[in-house]
Design a protein around this motif. Structure first.
Motif, PDB file in Angstrom:
ATOM      1  N   GLU B 100       0.779  -1.188  -0.046  1.00 33.78           N
ATOM      2  CA  GLU B 100       0.274  -0.028  -0.189  1.00 33.78           C
ATOM      3  C   GLU B 100       0.759   1.256  -0.101  1.00 33.78           C
ATOM      4  OE1 GLU B 100      -4.066  -1.514   2.359  1.00 33.78           O
ATOM      5  OE2 GLU B 100      -2.116  -0.999   3.344  1.00 33.78           O
ATOM      6  N   PHE B 104       0.467   3.912  -3.026  1.00 36.09           N
ATOM      7  CA  PHE B 104       0.060   5.099  -2.770  1.00 36.09           C
ATOM      8  C   PHE B 104       0.300   6.276  -3.733  1.00 36.09           C
ATOM      9  CE2 PHE B 104       0.733   8.720   0.185  1.00 36.09           C
ATOM     10  CZ  PHE B 104      -0.791   8.882   0.569  1.00 36.09           C
ATOM     11  N   ALA B 105       1.518   6.152  -4.171  1.00 39.19           N
ATOM     12  CA  ALA B 105       2.157   7.123  -4.979  1.00 39.19           C
ATOM     13  C   ALA B 105       1.415   7.088  -6.314  1.00 39.19           C
ATOM     14  CB  ALA B 105       3.483   7.079  -5.032  1.00 39.19           C
ATOM     15  N   GLU B 107      -1.658   5.931  -6.664  1.00 40.56           N
ATOM     16  CA  GLU B 107      -3.201   5.958  -6.852  1.00 40.56           C
ATOM     17  C   GLU B 107      -3.642   7.271  -6.546  1.00 40.56           C
ATOM     18  OE1 GLU B 107      -4.543   3.932  -2.841  1.00 40.56           O
ATOM     19  OE2 GLU B 107      -4.633   2.138  -3.859  1.00 40.56           O
ATOM     20  N   ILE B 108      -2.978   7.996  -6.243  1.00 35.26           N
ATOM     21  CA  ILE B 108      -3.240   9.688  -6.261  1.00 35.26           C
ATOM     22  C   ILE B 108      -3.253  10.191  -7.677  1.00 35.26           C
ATOM     23  CG2 ILE B 108      -2.466  10.196  -4.006  1.00 35.26           C
ATOM     24  CD1 ILE B 108      -0.009  11.141  -4.904  1.00 35.26           C
TER      25      ILE B 108
END
Lengths: 299, 231
Positions: B100, B104-105, B107-108
């Motif tokens: 995750e 995360f990097a 998903e944004i």
């Protein structure tokens, strides 16, 4: 498409974060719950006092006595004139025989006295009982009626009514003030709790910024989380309002003590309060967290 | 091909301290540069200006045609999406799993899930942590955590990787492993700028070395070894 994916991920992250930061979430939820409960109670209270004061106001009436010398036609003219006035809600005419009958029924003492009179000796007067639309203007209305020809006396509870009105007004204003103050306290408390929660997550925000999250990327999950926490926090107060008030309404009968002490009917009143609670909870949650995150964003 | 051109750079903090001045530098695509210097010499400030955490008071930093020095706060994320950053303290989110943290990097950016999965697993594979994807950061050693941070930094295929003392918290052996990973990434075409204290390691790597002393560029060694005493 991209926007929906981002929104979906924000919602998922918001839910995850509620559970992963469970103790903080619980703190926010319970502060929302407690303050909204107090808001709910004060709203119920003020609505009921409002209701009672309306009942009391409705009961006030003007009694108009007609001079004994008035003919039937003149009585009709008086009635017409009264009914043409602005502030008149209803106007009921009773001639003196009807008044005597009513009095006989109201008490045995009166019955004995009235029955001792001769048929033509009735000292009572023909009367009009008048309900007004707006109790605040009852005095002016009474004065107007007094000026009509063949009207001998107008009574409307002078003195008492003015006092009662001013007392009720003070109480109403006080309660409205209290509800507003409590809502402000809720906003303050909840946004403060959220501020603390977000303070403990400023590192998370910093990392989001470092890996290239835009301000709205960062804000969105927090705003959704705030909304969600606000929603969860308003569940208990809403249930308490709906079930608690219905139960209160069914079990407590104050109208045995006085006909004015009636609880307001639960529907739609409890649903309106529930909606207000829900709106306060979610909106305060959303804006509270949006505002708190803002501090950690570089804008 | 030139990736970065720094001209006449100056950074003066509000406290009156001048951290960097009279600074010029050119960086070619695919370079691997060490930035060295004593504590407080300004090397961290330089790195922080490169990812626009600090705004220069004078001069320009042109990265891939964009003057980073003029970038507004609200637009900084556009720069950050094109570069990777690795820190001494890893900066992983403790409540997210390794996977995750890396994903995360992406998903944004709003990428589709399959693509995120593929790229994240590739990055984790490159740093040798594919089998730890489901672990949480505190279940990993320091070296492994730093490798997760590197995976996160490179997951979006940045042209430039900035490292601010990435081995500062690690023992020599682990540091060397990290350097191997960085070397690998550099070979794949990513330009790397790394601030460090570790003299021995710098000499062993034989890369371009920039020495900063009291806010100034003092030496620019083309290959490897440096002899200056630094504290």
């Amino acid at each position: 498409m991209k926007l929906f994916r981002l929104l979906g991920r924000s919602i998922r992250d918001a839910f995850k974060s509620v559970f992963r930061n469970f103790s903080l979430s619980l703190a926010s939820i319970s502060s929302v719950t407690i303050t909204l409960l107090i808001v709910a109670i004060s709203m119920v209270l003020s609505y009921n006092i409002e209701n009672i004061s309306t009942l009391i106001k409705k009961d006030f009436s003007i009694v108009v006595f007609v001079e004994n010398s008035a003919t039937n036609d003149e009585v009709k003219t008086i009635e017409k004139k009264i009914k043409n006035m602005d502030n008149i809600d209803s106007c009921v005419y009773e001639n003196k025989e009807q008044v005597a009958e009513a009095w006989k029924k109201s008490s045995d003492t009166f019955k004995v006295i009235i029955e001792s009179w001769d048929k033509n000796e009735n000292p009572l007067a023909d009367t009009f009982s008048i309900k007004v639309k707006n109790i605040e203007n009852i005095k002016e209305t009474a004065e107007q009626i007094k000026k009509i020809e063949k009207v001998s006396l107008v009574r409307y509870g002078e003195g008492i009514i003015e006092q009662l009105l001013s007392v009720l007004e003070v109480i109403e204003k006080f309660l409205i003030g209290m509800v507003i103050a409590l809502i402000l306290v809720t906003i303050f408390l909840v946004s403060n709790t959220i501020k603390i929660t977000i303070f403990s997550r400023r590192k998370e925000i910093e990392i989001m910024r470092l890996v290239g999250a835009s301000n709205s990327n960062i804000r969105m999950p927090f705003v959704i989380e705030g909304l969600f926490l606000g929603f969860l926090g308003s569940v208990v107060p809403i249930l308490a309002t709906i079930y608690g008030y219905s139960a209160l309404y069914n079990f407590v009968h104050l109208d045995n003590i006085s006909p004015f002490l009636q609880l307001a009917a639960p529907t739609p009143f409890i649903y309106i309060i529930s909606l207000i609670l829900l709106l306060i909870g979610t909106i305060v949650g959303m804006f509270g967290s949006a505002g708190s995150v803002r501090k950690y964003l570089k804008i | 091909m030139e990736l970065i051109r720094i001209k006449d750079l100056e950074k003066k903090y509000k406290t009156g301290v001048t951290a960097i001045y009279d600074f010029d530098l050119k960086v070619k695509k695919g370079d691997f540069i060490f930035v060295i210097g004593a504590s407080g010499s300004g090397k961290s400030t330089l790195i922080r200006m490169l990812y626009r955490e600090e705004k220069p008071t004078k001069g320009s930093i042109i990265i891939g045609g964009v003057d980073v020095a003029k970038l507004r706060n609200r637009k900084v994320y556009k720069l950050r999406r094109k570069l990777g950053i690795v820190f001494q303290d890893f900066k992983l989110l403790p409540k997210l799993t390794v996977y995750e943290n890396v994903a995360f990097a992406l998903e944004i950016l709003g990428l589709p899930r399959d693509e995120i999965r593929k790229k994240s697993m590739n990055a984790l594979n490159l740093v040798g942590l594919k089998n730890k994807a489901k672990n949480y950061p505190d279940q990993l050693s320091g070296g492994e955590q730093q490798r997760v941070a590197i995976a996160r930094a490179i997951v979006n295929d940045p042209k430039l990787l900035l490292c601010d003392e990435p081995t500062g918290n690690l023992d020599p052996e682990t540091s060397w492993e990290i350097m191997q990973v960085l070397e690998e990434i550099n070979k794949l075409g990513t330009t790397i700028i790394m601030a460090t204290h570790d003299k021995e390691m710098v000499n062993r790597m034989k890369k371009r070395v920039i020495l900063i002393d009291a806010g100034r560029l003092k030496q620019d060694y083309a290959k490897g070894t440096y002899t200056h005493e630094i504290v």
